[in-house]
Design an enzyme around this catalytic site. Structure first.
Site, PDB file in Angstrom:
ATOM      1  N   GLY A 294       0.748  -1.293   0.022  1.00 13.63           N
ATOM      2  CA  GLY A 294      -0.093   0.060  -0.085  1.00 13.63           C
ATOM      3  C   GLY A 294       0.970   1.233  -0.056  1.00 13.63           C
ATOM      4  N   ASN A 295       0.328   2.512   0.244  1.00 16.32           N
ATOM      5  CA  ASN A 295       0.970   3.654   0.323  1.00 16.32           C
ATOM      6  C   ASN A 295       0.408   4.361   1.465  1.00 16.32           C
ATOM      7  OD1 ASN A 295      -0.805   5.403  -0.933  1.00 16.32           O
ATOM      8  ND2 ASN A 295      -0.419   4.068  -2.621  1.00 16.32           N
ATOM      9  N   TYR A 296       0.915   5.696   1.771  1.00 12.81           N
ATOM     10  CA  TYR A 296       0.648   6.758   2.743  1.00 12.81           C
ATOM     11  C   TYR A 296      -0.633   7.522   2.530  1.00 12.81           C
ATOM     12  CZ  TYR A 296       5.234   5.091   4.742  1.00 12.81           C
ATOM     13  OH  TYR A 296       6.273   4.331   5.215  1.00 12.81           O
TER      14      TYR A 296
ATOM     15  N   ALA B 265      -3.800   7.636  -4.923  1.00 15.16           N
ATOM     16  CA  ALA B 265      -2.351   6.939  -5.098  1.00 15.16           C
ATOM     17  C   ALA B 265      -2.470   5.353  -5.651  1.00 15.16           C
ATOM     18  CB  ALA B 265      -1.483   7.045  -4.099  1.00 15.16           C
TER      19      ALA B 265
END
Ligand code: PMT
Length: 694
Positions: A208-210, A276
């Protein structure tokens, strides 16, 4: 401004409730219909009789009328209202609204409300300053409600400070301002993607990402509050929907986000892609938790679809597509590459090099980049960044709406302003009436058939000519003609028309008898004459749209390509794939199937960014043309014989020489080098540029 508007006024138990009477009076005076809803405590401060008399409607307070047993439907009020005002709003009601404690009719009405909600708090200064109250206000703001800040002054407690409900006149003004401004997206449907995507490795782990979703949710909220119908496709985030009217689709992975976006986009006017999205996902997703192994492990990844690029391919004329670029270095350069590659109309660059920008925080610092330039903004709250981004979107939608008017705005068949000639001088001695009838029938067919769902302003219609020369004709109605098609587009702000298309078709065989009705049914090509003419009409319209928006003519150019594909069985050489480097089939196949994509982009940059700009800013327009000459070079290197490069190096020669009648030595050198390499036979023309004295 408020005439005919339906307003629900919620009144709660505060000493300021007496001001509700004035508020009702002012709203009614403005022509609004007012439905008052009171909490039980409010009735201790002002009587329902006063408010029902002033509003002309029975006040609602309980869930049902105890005498008649009638149900007071908060759901119906939520659908009926154009706006809800809660004034005064006590700390207790703010807390209930923020946490969804629906124990009275006012809060249930608020929770059902589809319209914008305005809240005017009123309480003692310490109550107002308390973190609990401030937290409720923050939550309510986060839900997209409009807080009308209380004023400072003497309070009921005789203390002085902030907590006094805003005066009714100012509340009415806030409402009027709202209706007056900021409804620029009414009637538009906008798709937003937001948040991260999670790509499962096994049941407990993911890639995943932030991203928190804050940026995308702020944009969705801003679009909704400006009147748009919003579809928010949200990755896994823990944010509430920013506006009650939003259609929210929760997804987890990039594939799910892709499916939702592809399904929604066709019915939208615009999309803003702030999510994102993970570019890769694990090739295999384990069904049970992967156990630890001593020597480390490798996860094989496979590519996810690029949602932005896929929507860019599907984009219709008139739709706006915007993306974000999150960069760590070479921000502008990378953002511009993404703008082109994904066929976006603008891109919002945010860089992790700027503190306070990007993931998770409440602020962002962005640069909005499009093909006409860029606008840099300072660090702001994401809510204010959303305002800037949405204003850019709104301006673009407005511009497109002006360029492409809906068909209902005017009569049919106004895309083209065509002149058709049939010249039969080579076949003298034949019955001339048939040629005149053919000419009239063609003129009527080209100008009056409805080719698109759009139409142009009178001065924007595409000027074109169809010049047929009859090479042979026999009395059974068989024709063999050549055809020269030419089209121009008006240059904005001038009376000059620039060449858009000029092509000579050497041989068209067809049959035509006097009084034959010319008709064309897509996918059913039983008449070569109308198939050929329809092919050129769609090509011309597509080229015109390509010159208005980058790759903007796909819808019509694809129609021309379909005609060319469907005509393969007609056995006519003009259509046959591979039979010539320069026939009907090849010119459209080259243009649409990638080989000439640089020329498609050139069509837009040369005409819209270059010529259209030149008439108000000669240097700026010429600079844009010089920059896009590299695209001509690239297309020539990839496909030296292609027709469309010729458009620029043969048919537009005088125009280009004129553009460079004044230029810098660097521009002169660059342009002359490119043009001489592509078409050395016109060296005397290119020399004119070299010889100019500037
Ligand atoms: O959510 P927040 O915490 O508020 O943070 C906001 C943000 C930093 C996530 C946001 O401002 C932002 O920059 N979003 C885009 C992040 C990103 O993935 O950028 P990119 O440069 O990798 O992608 C370019 C564009 O293509 C983006 O519009 C992206 O949505 C889109 N894309 C990318 C990959 C992919 N497979 N499909 C896509 O649609």
């Amino acid at each position: 401004m408020l005439k005919g508007k339906k307003i629900v006024l919620g009144v709660t138990g505060s000493i300021a409730a007496y001001k509700a009477a004035m508020l009702v009076r002012l709203l009614v005076k403005e022509g609004a219909e007012v439905q008052v809803v009171m909490t039980p405590a409010a009735k201790e401060f002002i009587t329902p009789l006063t408010l029902s008399t002033l509003s002309g409607r029975p006040v609602m307070s309980e869930f049902f009328n105890s005498c008649s047993g009638d149900w007071h439907s908060h759901v119906e009020m939520g659908l009926w209202a154009d706006a809800m005002i809660v004034a005064p709003a006590t700390a207790s009601t703010l807390g209930k609204m923020a946490s969804g404690i629906a124990d009275n009719l006012l809060v249930t009405t608020y929770l059902s409300m589809k319209a914008p909600v305005f809240i005017a708090p009123a309480m003692d200064l310490d109550m107002f300053a308390h973190p609990a109250t401030q937290n409720s206000i923050k939550v309510l703001k986060g839900y997209g409600n409009h807080i009308i800040e209380p004023a400072s002054g003497e309070l009921a407690s005789h203390l002085t400070g902030k907590g006094r409900m805003e005066e009714p006149e100012n509340i009415v003004k806030a409402l009027k301002d709202f209706f007056l401004a900021g409804r620029d997206l009414a009637g538009k449907r906008i798709l937003i993607t937001a948040g991260p995507t999670y790509e499962k490795i096994d049941p407990v782990r993911f890639i995943g990402n932030y991203s928190s979703g804050k940026m995308g949710f702020a944009i969705a909220g801003e679009c909704a509050s400006r009147g748009a119908e919003v579809v928010l496709v949200a990755g896994p985030v823990s944010l509430p929907a920013p506006h009650p009217s939003i259609k929210r689709i929760d997804v987890e992975s990039a594939l799910e986000m892709y499916s939702a976006a592809m399904e929604e986009f066709p019915s939208c006017d615009a999309a803003v892609l702030s999510a994102a999205v993970a570019d890769y996902r694990p090739a295999v997703q384990a069904n049970s938790k992967i156990k630890r192994v001593s020597n480390g492990m490798t996860i094989e990844l496979e590519a996810n679809p690029d949602i932005a690029a896929s929507l860019g391919k599907e984009k219709r004329c008139g739709q706006v597509l915007a993306g974000f670029a999150l960069e760590t270095d070479h921000g502008e350069e990378n953002a511009r590459l993404k703008l082109d590659k994904k066929n976006l109309d603008f891109i919002v660059l945010n860089s992790l090099e700027d503190s306070g920008a990007g993931f998770a925080c409440d602020t962002n610092k962005v640069t909005v980049i499009d093909r006409e330039g860029k606008s840099e903004y300072p660090l702001k709250s994401k809510r204010d960044v959303a305002k800037d981004v949405v204003s850019h979107l709104s301006r673009l939608l407005l511009m497109l709406a002006l360029l492409v008017l809906p068909a209902s705005a005017s009569a049919e068949g106004e895309e083209l302003n065509a002149t058709v000639n049939v010249n039969a001088s080579k076949v003298q001695g034949s019955n001339t009436e048939v040629f005149t009838m053919l000419q009239d029938a063609l003129q009527e067919f080209v100008n009056n058939r409805k080719w698109t769902a759009n139409t142009y302003e009178e001065n924007e219609r595409i000027m074109c000519t169809f010049n047929f020369v009859v090479n042979s004709y026999s009395n059974d109605g068989s024709f063999d003609c050549s055809l020269m098609v030419q089209a121009t587009r008006p240059v904005f702000g001038s009376s000059y028309n620039s060449m858009l298309f000029k092509y000579e078709d050497k041989s068209i065989k067809f049959t035509y008898q006097p009084h034959d009705r010319l008709d064309f049914v897509e996918d059913n090509l039983d008449n070569n004459l109308t198939a050929v003419v329809a092919f050129y009409v769609y090509t011309i319209i597509g080229m015109d749209f390509d010159s208005m928006g980058e790759l903007g003519g796909s819808e019509f150019l694809n129609k021309a390509l379909t005609i060319a594909n469907n005509s393969q069985n007609l056995g006519d050489a003009g259509w046959r794939a591979g039979s010539s480097s320069n026939n009907r089939y090849t010119i459209i196949d080259d243009y649409m199937n990638g080989a000439l994509e640089p020329v498609r982009r050139l069509m837009y940059r040369y005409h819209r960014l270059g010529l259209d700009t030149m008439f108000k800013n000669a240097d700026g327009g010429r600079k844009a043309i010089t920059e896009c000459m590299d695209l001509l070079k690239k297309a020539y290197e990839d496909r030296p014989m292609a027709y469309f490069t010729k458009l620029f190096t043969e048919y537009k020669v005088d125009e280009i020489v004129n553009v460079y009648s004044k230029c810098t030595p660097e521009e002169k050198k660059k342009v002359v080098n490119i043009l001489s390499e592509i078409n050395p036979s016109l060296s005397s023309e290119w020399d004119k540029i070299t010889r100019n004295n500037n």
